[in-house]
Design an enzyme around this catalytic site. Sequence first.
Site, short mmCIF file in Angstrom:
data_model
loop_
_atom_site.label_atom_id
_atom_site.label_comp_id
_atom_site.label_asym_id
_atom_site.label_seq_id
_atom_site.Cartn_x
_atom_site.Cartn_y
_atom_site.Cartn_z
N THR A 132 -39.03 32.06 14.06
CA THR A 132 -39.99 31.14 13.45
C THR A 132 -40.03 31.41 11.97
O THR A 132 -40.45 32.48 11.54
CB THR A 132 -41.42 31.33 14.01
OG1 THR A 132 -41.75 32.70 13.89
CG2 THR A 132 -41.53 30.92 15.43
N LYS B 64 -40.50 29.72 7.84
CA LYS B 64 -41.43 28.87 7.13
C LYS B 64 -41.08 27.41 7.33
O LYS B 64 -41.93 26.55 7.41
CB LYS B 64 -41.39 29.18 5.63
CG LYS B 64 -42.52 30.07 5.18
CD LYS B 64 -42.76 29.96 3.68
CE LYS B 64 -41.47 29.85 2.91
NZ LYS B 64 -41.46 30.44 1.60
N SER C 208 -38.64 26.23 9.65
CA SER C 208 -38.12 25.81 10.94
C SER C 208 -38.47 26.79 12.04
O SER C 208 -38.80 27.94 11.78
CB SER C 208 -36.60 25.67 10.86
OG SER C 208 -36.00 26.95 10.80
N VAL C 209 -38.40 26.28 13.26
CA VAL C 209 -38.50 27.13 14.44
C VAL C 209 -37.20 26.93 15.19
O VAL C 209 -36.75 25.80 15.35
CB VAL C 209 -39.68 26.71 15.34
CG1 VAL C 209 -39.87 27.70 16.47
CG2 VAL C 209 -40.96 26.59 14.54
N LYS D 32 -32.95 23.70 16.40
CA LYS D 32 -33.69 23.95 15.17
C LYS D 32 -34.70 22.83 14.96
O LYS D 32 -34.33 21.67 14.82
CB LYS D 32 -32.72 24.05 13.99
CG LYS D 32 -33.38 24.48 12.69
CD LYS D 32 -32.34 24.90 11.66
CE LYS D 32 -32.99 25.25 10.32
NZ LYS D 32 -32.01 25.68 9.32
N ASP E 157 -28.15 28.62 -0.29
CA ASP E 157 -29.05 29.65 0.22
C ASP E 157 -28.21 30.73 0.90
O ASP E 157 -28.55 31.25 1.96
CB ASP E 157 -30.07 29.05 1.19
CG ASP E 157 -31.22 30.02 1.50
OD1 ASP E 157 -31.38 31.02 0.76
OD2 ASP E 157 -31.94 29.80 2.48
P1 ADP Z 1 -34.51 29.04 8.40
O1 ADP Z 1 -34.51 27.86 7.49
O2 ADP Z 1 -35.80 29.22 9.13
O3 ADP Z 1 -34.00 30.30 7.73
P2 ADP Z 1 -32.08 29.22 9.98
O4 ADP Z 1 -31.16 28.07 10.23
O5 ADP Z 1 -31.61 30.26 9.04
O6 ADP Z 1 -33.49 28.62 9.54
O7 ADP Z 1 -32.42 29.86 11.37
C1 ADP Z 1 -33.32 30.94 11.49
C2 ADP Z 1 -32.75 32.00 12.38
O8 ADP Z 1 -32.47 31.49 13.67
C3 ADP Z 1 -31.43 32.54 11.88
O9 ADP Z 1 -31.62 33.59 10.99
C4 ADP Z 1 -30.74 32.97 13.14
O10 ADP Z 1 -31.14 34.27 13.50
C5 ADP Z 1 -31.27 32.01 14.16
N1 ADP Z 1 -30.31 30.90 14.36
C6 ADP Z 1 -30.31 29.71 13.73
N2 ADP Z 1 -29.30 28.93 14.16
C7 ADP Z 1 -28.65 29.65 15.10
C8 ADP Z 1 -27.51 29.39 15.95
N3 ADP Z 1 -26.86 28.25 15.89
N4 ADP Z 1 -27.14 30.37 16.80
C9 ADP Z 1 -27.81 31.53 16.87
N5 ADP Z 1 -28.88 31.83 16.12
C10 ADP Z 1 -29.30 30.90 15.23
MN MN Z 2 -32.23 31.12 7.25
#
Ligand code: ADP
Ligand code: MN
Length: 495
Positions: free
Chosen positions: A240, A242, A244-245, A268, A384
């Site tokens: 979770t 800021k 996205s979840v 996501k 990012d």
């Molecule tokens: P945010 O904008 O919240 O940083 P992210 O896309 O980085 O969103 O996703 C947050 C976390 O969720 C990532 O750091 C990762 O640990 C997990 N995550 C996101 N997408 C995937 C995926 N396709 N497979 C596995 N874990 C994921």
């Molecule tokens: Mn991220």
Amino acid sequence: QCPWGAPNTTSISCSLADVMSEQLAKELQLEEENAAFPEVVAAAEGPFITGEDIDTSSDLMLAQMLQMEFDREYDAQLRREEKKINGDSKVSISFENYRKVHPYDSDSSEDEVDWQDTRHDPYRADKPTTTPRKGFIGKGKDITTKHDEVVCGRKNTARMENFAPEFQVGDGIGMDLKLSNQVFNALKQHAYSEERRSARLHEKKEHSTAEKAVDPKTRLLLYKMVNAGMLETITGCISTGKESVVFHAYGGKSAAEDKVIPPECAIKVFKTTLNEFKNRDKYIKDDYRFKDRFSKLNPRKIIRMWAEKEMHNLTRMQHAGIPCPQVVILKKHVLVMSFIGQDQVPAPKLKDVTLNSEDMKKAYYQILNMMQQLYKECNLVHADLSEYNMLWHDGKVWLIDVSQSVEPTHPHGLEFLFRDCRNVSQFFQKGGVAEALNERELFNAVSGLTITADNEVDFQAEIEALEKMNEDHVQNHGKKLSMFSSDGDPPICDE
Ligand code: ADP
Ligand code: MN
């Protein structure tokens, strides 16, 4: 003879009026409780959508779920009839057009889903409903009006029961206490203001938990995906943040035969409050791909645009062969993609793994390569990029989180690239990779530019000058053609 004596069979006499007024009191209390404590939509934790074990605390959602269940049964019956009629016949009649549940993609959802909506909870009554009172009881000469002091005093005492439950009224209710109207009114006033205060506190608490998970409408959206068979189960929340979840889910079957849903998916859910959206809008506002649309959009549409952007960017990366999640489907602000990891365990972020020096070096060269591919082949800057958005899986680095990625010609594109380079080169230099280029060398290596400044300040200044030049160029030679239609992105699944 029974040693405990005969049971007492005399029933306690009790008038209908007593029962009624007790019931009325209960009802009133309930009403007031409901007003003070709107139904809490439990935050989703752990498994929460399996097809049965779902939250049913909202009537709307319940109704919609039942309808979907009904539609599915209807379709199953239809299929049976179709089979019966057609039998082994070479020519068959299709009942397809009569089906209720249509493949998920064609579902043009009616309702808006967004996070701002959580500020207004549609299931909460705006104010406690008042029950009209006649102001008198009895008939003819036995009539007692509400002005009768004794009756009124007792009544007032009894009515204290209707105050919010946490409001301490002492134990006067059990006694023959007669409260004057004045005292009662003062107490009532106080009780109500207390109630409003606790309702406000409650609301705050509720909304902070709701924001951590997802709102009911998002849950319905997810439920629909499960219901359509696209997802098998949503097992729980991976992250979770800021903005996205992210949930893990087991993939199901696709409605389209040529499309395979990965066995494990990441979902996501974008949630951007107005504030964060303000912070981030520089990424999207100046992106010419979105220029025409931005001005016409409201915040909830912009949230969807983040999801849309991530989808487009991932697709470009996929085409270039960069290891990244594969897009499964986009639905409003919810993006389903392949899961990087195994058996519900997400691959660790680069910042969380300890790699031996050989793997570290390998990872570095891979990232250098990916950054160049991203720039040259995808025409993108991650914007990012750091050890937080790179996962280590299957002995290589996977890039994620590309909703904010922009094209290099974005008015701040090169600045973003420089920042990415700084993060990467610092991470690997600290990680002991001797070959790691410094941020300026990395920037040139990725962009193919040859900025010669040997210190950060001058380098940055040159970058900004380049950006300015590019902007002027765009101003004078008109807007570039949108690449949206030409880069082979999958269709957007709503509207
Ligand atoms: P945010 O904008 O919240 O940083 P992210 O896309 O980085 O969103 O996703 C947050 C976390 O969720 C990532 O750091 C990762 O640990 C997990 N995550 C996101 N997408 C995937 C995926 N396709 N497979 C596995 N874990 C994921
Ligand atoms: Mn991220």
